[in-house]
Scaffold this active site. Structure first.
Site, PDB file in Angstrom:
ATOM      1  N   GLU A   1       7.818  87.912  31.463  1.00 45.40           N
ATOM      2  CA  GLU A   1       9.182  87.076  31.300  1.00 45.40           C
ATOM      3  C   GLU A   1       9.411  85.593  31.219  1.00 45.40           C
ATOM      4  O   GLU A   1      10.042  85.163  32.069  1.00 45.40           O
ATOM      5  CB  GLU A   1      10.147  87.754  32.255  1.00 45.40           C
ATOM      6  CG  GLU A   1      10.372  89.364  32.187  1.00 45.40           C
ATOM      7  CD  GLU A   1      11.565  89.983  33.012  1.00 45.40           C
ATOM      8  OE1 GLU A   1      11.944  89.202  34.090  1.00 45.40           O
ATOM      9  OE2 GLU A   1      11.763  91.108  33.029  1.00 45.40           O
TER      10      GLU A   1
ATOM     11  N   GLU B   1       9.354  97.196  29.922  1.00 46.85           N
ATOM     12  CA  GLU B   1      10.303  97.472  31.133  1.00 46.85           C
ATOM     13  C   GLU B   1      11.747  97.879  30.542  1.00 46.85           C
ATOM     14  O   GLU B   1      12.093  97.320  29.511  1.00 46.85           O
ATOM     15  CB  GLU B   1      10.753  96.109  32.034  1.00 46.85           C
ATOM     16  CG  GLU B   1       9.538  95.823  32.943  1.00 46.85           C
ATOM     17  CD  GLU B   1       9.924  94.461  33.748  1.00 46.85           C
ATOM     18  OE1 GLU B   1      10.992  94.230  34.041  1.00 46.85           O
ATOM     19  OE2 GLU B   1       8.988  93.467  33.914  1.00 46.85           O
TER      20      GLU B   1
END
Length: 503
Positions: free
Chosen positions: A173, A292
């Site tokens: 991320e 995710e």
């Protein structure tokens, strides 16, 4: 009662059912590792302190891969802290979740847990506070047979044979301002390309995942993927996608339609990757690692980490208790992932134990299955062969977020070897049953061998340690086949699995 129809034909193949679609995720976050996976005082604990009951539930869940060790945690992680004699390992502050990591579990312990659970490891490297050299050191420790500093240290630590980890995530991320070492797309793209190039010098057969966007609502979504892939396209195989969904302000209709956003996410990332492929005149195609995804109520108190001088070990964090509606959404998100099996080559339900997880544990005590456990386990167990492209005709339901959305969503798989067909379907209607008719003329001679539906008149019902069976999927007695047409009635806010085989 509403009516919907689905037509299935064996000729319309999207792609194979990919085992890696049924991956999960373990991060050093809250009670995911400590008292989740690792609980030395538990009656079922092995020599490494791992809970045997959690291993068995992981197998039952059908998990194929596990991404580790993060997540936000990895962007500040020094992997060397987690190797060697446990009593000599340092305790470190985890800035991502304002906790203390005792480093009782590291690379070697995790790899032994993977072997016991029968899962493939998916290792993430720190590209937040670290870079190329540290990634190379970890790769050498894990994958080189011996004869070098790091590989010989692994052997000295008890692992004579290399781990041969195939799939590696290049950071986590990095588009997010919350991330330790957050970078611009260009900065990260250059670092990812340099790291990937160097790692391939050690092992050219690695599968490398570059960071995509942390959500489709991120302001840089699309632009981030384009810039990163422009820099790193030739050196990577997959680009990640992350998405979490939750019911906001009582808007159940929009929440039940969350898969609409996942569909948009995958389609957009694939289109962007293909645009970079065309502009760069590349021959290979980049695929999506949706590593995710889940339901996560991010505004709840348990999702906020500690603060101030309190840096606890394994605090209660992100421990959502899931209800029936949450399980229906998880089942629908799996439908979306399967529907995109031509581009989604891996996925990870985040996470596995205690932290927004299908499996819950009590320290030293019981473990149980949340509602979300069941659609995942049944899909992983029964989806096989090829994913088929369906023609769906269904009435629509208005939603505040997505406008008109079909009340029925479905996918089907076909195993050519056995001839079996599995239909996975959700009824997103808040109030009405759906009478579903399925045209099976392309599959003569099928009969229903199993039909299960997860629903409850009270869609807020959750499983607890004392009552974990109240929301089990139940046999759906309306499922039948007649004249090459299958019929099943689906109650409101429900997920169903119908398995058909040849007579």
């Amino acid at each position: 009662m509403l009516s919907a129809s689905v037509t299935i034909d064996p000729a319309f193949v999207v792609g194979p059912v990919r085992p890696r679609t049924f991956g999960s995720f373990v991060e050093h976050l809250g009670r995911s590792v400590y008292t989740g996976l690792h609980d030395p005082g538990h009656p079922t604990a092995d020599a490494d302190g791992f809970r045997g009951d959690v291993v068995e539930l992981t197998r039952e869940l059908g998990v194929s891969t596990v991404r580790y060790p993060g997540g936000n945690f990895v962007s500040g992680y020094r992997w060397e802290d987690g190797i060697g004699p446990v009593e000599q390992r340092p305790r470190r502050l985890d800035l991502a979740w304002h906790s203390t990591d005792p480093n009782l579990v590291g690379v070697d312990e995790f790899m032994r847990w993977c072997a016991r659970a029968g899962v493939e490891p998916m290792m993430a490297v720190n590209l937040g506070t670290r870079g190329v050299q540290e990634a190379l050191d970890l790769l050498e420790y894990c994958n080189v047979p011996g004869g070098t500093e790091w590989s010989d240290l692994r052997r000295a630590n008890g692992a004579q044979d290399p781990y041969r980890i195939t799939m590696w995530c290049l950071g986590n991320e990095m588009d997010g301002p919350w991330q330790i070492g957050h970078k611009t797309a260009y900065e990260y793209g250059r670092l990812a390309a340099e790291t990937a190039r160097a790692m391939r010098m050690v092992d050219p057969d690695l599968e490398l995942v570059v960071c995509g966007s942390s959500g489709s609502q991120i302001p840089t979504f699309g632009e981030w993927e384009h810039t990163v892939l422009t820099e790193a396209y030739e050196h990577v195989d997959h680009i990640s996608a992350h998405a979490y969904y939750w019911e906001e302000d009582g808007d159940l209709a929009s929440f039940l339609a969350s898969a609409v956003d996942m569909d948009h996410f995958v389609d957009s990332v694939a289109a962007t990757a293909d645009a970079v492929r065309a502009a760069g005149k590349h021959t290979k195609r980049i695929h999506v690692s949706f590593d995710e995804w889940n339901v996560w109520y991010q505004k709840r108190a348990e999702s906020r980490p500690p603060s101030g001088d309190d840096w606890p070990v394994a605090p209660v964090l992100l421990e959502d208790r899931y209800n029936v509606a949450d399980a229906v959404v998880v089942g629908n998100l799996l439908i979306s992932l399967l529907r995109h099996t031509d581009r989604v080559h891996a996925a990870s339900l985040a996470q596995l134990v205690n932290v927004i997880a299908p499996i819950m544990t009590e320290p030293g005590g019981r473990s149980w299955r949340q509602t979300t456990f069941h659609p995942f386990a049944l899909t992983a167990r029964h989806a096989a062969g090829d994913v088929l492209r369906l023609a769906v005709d269904a009435p629509v339901q208005e939603t505040a977020k997505f406008g008109p959305v079909p009340v029925l969503d479905a996918v089907a798989t076909h195993d050519a070897e056995t001839g079996s067909v599995v239909i996975l379907a959700v009824n997103r209607s808040l109030t009405d049953d759906v009478a579903l008719d399925v045209d099976l003329r392309g599959f003569p001679g099928l009969r229903v061998v199993e039909a299960l539906t997860l629903s409850n008149p009270d869609h807020t019902w959750s499983a607890t340690a004392d009552d974990a069976t109240s929301v089990l999927p139940r046999p759906n007695t309306t499922a039948k086949v007649s004249d090459d047409r299958a019929h099943v009635d689906l109650p409101p806010v429900s997920w169903s699995m119908i398995r058909l085989e040849r007579i």
